[in-house]
Scaffold this motif. Structure first.
Motif: not given
Length: 279
Positions: A100-127
């Protein structure tokens, strides 16, 4: 002169035994069944070394499958200059692919090396939810179809029950507003058919899962449009009756004129006959 029988012929001729069971030999005995062959010792088709190799191969295969399942459950967020990219591990021990590519999207302030499915899809939902909210705040006319499309996209990336419930409520609200809009457009035409369509749209809106406070104006609007429809139907019936009465009056007038013409013709004919008689 008697000759002695040949000794060889005597020996070759078998003696007949009595078959009536009365002789010393008795009845003939059946032959004994053949003895089954003795089962030999079973031997393994492969040797111990080959068995160890097979077990090692199975173990390596299971480890590869386990590593593949583990890798496919890993997600990654990659921030670029113009978009936020979401990556997922491939079904293999190593490797990943962009999902997935979210044009203009921003990553969370606290970044991690590996995310779970729930953590990775929250930015897409909010977008996509933010996209829908931005359209609802427009000062000019609302683009209901575009808002609904963003909400449907957001529902695809909802991973919690709260997120799914939030999107479903928004979609219900969008359907509710679209039906009210269609009802208003149909009611403006102010015909019997258009008012019937408006009542149908409002009826569909009343069946949605909307709070009672929002449904009460819909019920009032249905009552108002129903009264307008009854008034139009009453006026239409009165106009039809008036038209029918005018048609019948015109028919009666035509018949009366025909009767008068026939009477005048009869009078004229009678006068002509009387005149001829006098002459």
């Amino acid at each position: 002169e008697k000759t002695e029988p040949d000794a060889k012929s005597d020996k070759s001729t078998p003696k007949k035994t009595s078959d009536n069971g009365g002789g010393k030999g008795g009845p003939p005995q059946p032959p004994e069944p053949p003895k089954p062959p003795e089962a030999g010792k079973k031997e393994f088709p492969v040797g111990p070394k080959l068995m160890v190799l097979i077990a090692a191969g199975v173990l390596v295969f299971l480890l590869i499958i386990g590593a593949s399942f583990s890798n496919i459950g890993k997600y990654y967020l990659k921030q670029t200059d113009s978009a936020l990219e979401i990556w997922q591990g491939k079904f293999s021990p190593r490797g990943k692919q962009r999902i997935l590519t979210l044009p203009g999207g921003k990553a969370p302030e606290t970044q991690k090396k590996i995310y779970s499915k729930k953590e990775a899809l929250i930015p897409a939902f909010n977008y996509y939810m933010d996209k829908a909210d931005s359209l609802t705040e427009a000062e000019d006319s609302l683009d209901f179809q575009a808002i609904k499309e963003y909400l449907i996209e957001a529902r695809q990336y909802a991973v919690t029950s709260e997120q799914k419930q939030r999107v479903n409520q928004r979609l219900e609200r969008m359907d509710f507003l679209m039906l009210l809009y269609k009802a208003d457009i149909a009611a403006e035409k102010n015909t019997i058919e258009s008012l019937e369509s408006a009542i149908g749209f409002l009826g569909q809106a009343a069946e949605l899962n909307i709070d009672e406070q929002s449904l009460q104006p819909v019920k009032n609007r249905i009552a108002e449009i129903s009264k307008d429809k009854e008034a139009l139907e009453k006026a239409a019936r009165a106009a039809a009756e008036e038209k029918k009465a005018a048609k019948e009056a015109k028919k009666a007038e035509t018949e009366n004129e025909k009767g008068q013409t026939a009477q005048e013709d009869a009078d004229t004919k009678k006068a002509d006959t009387e005149k001829q008689t006098d002459d």
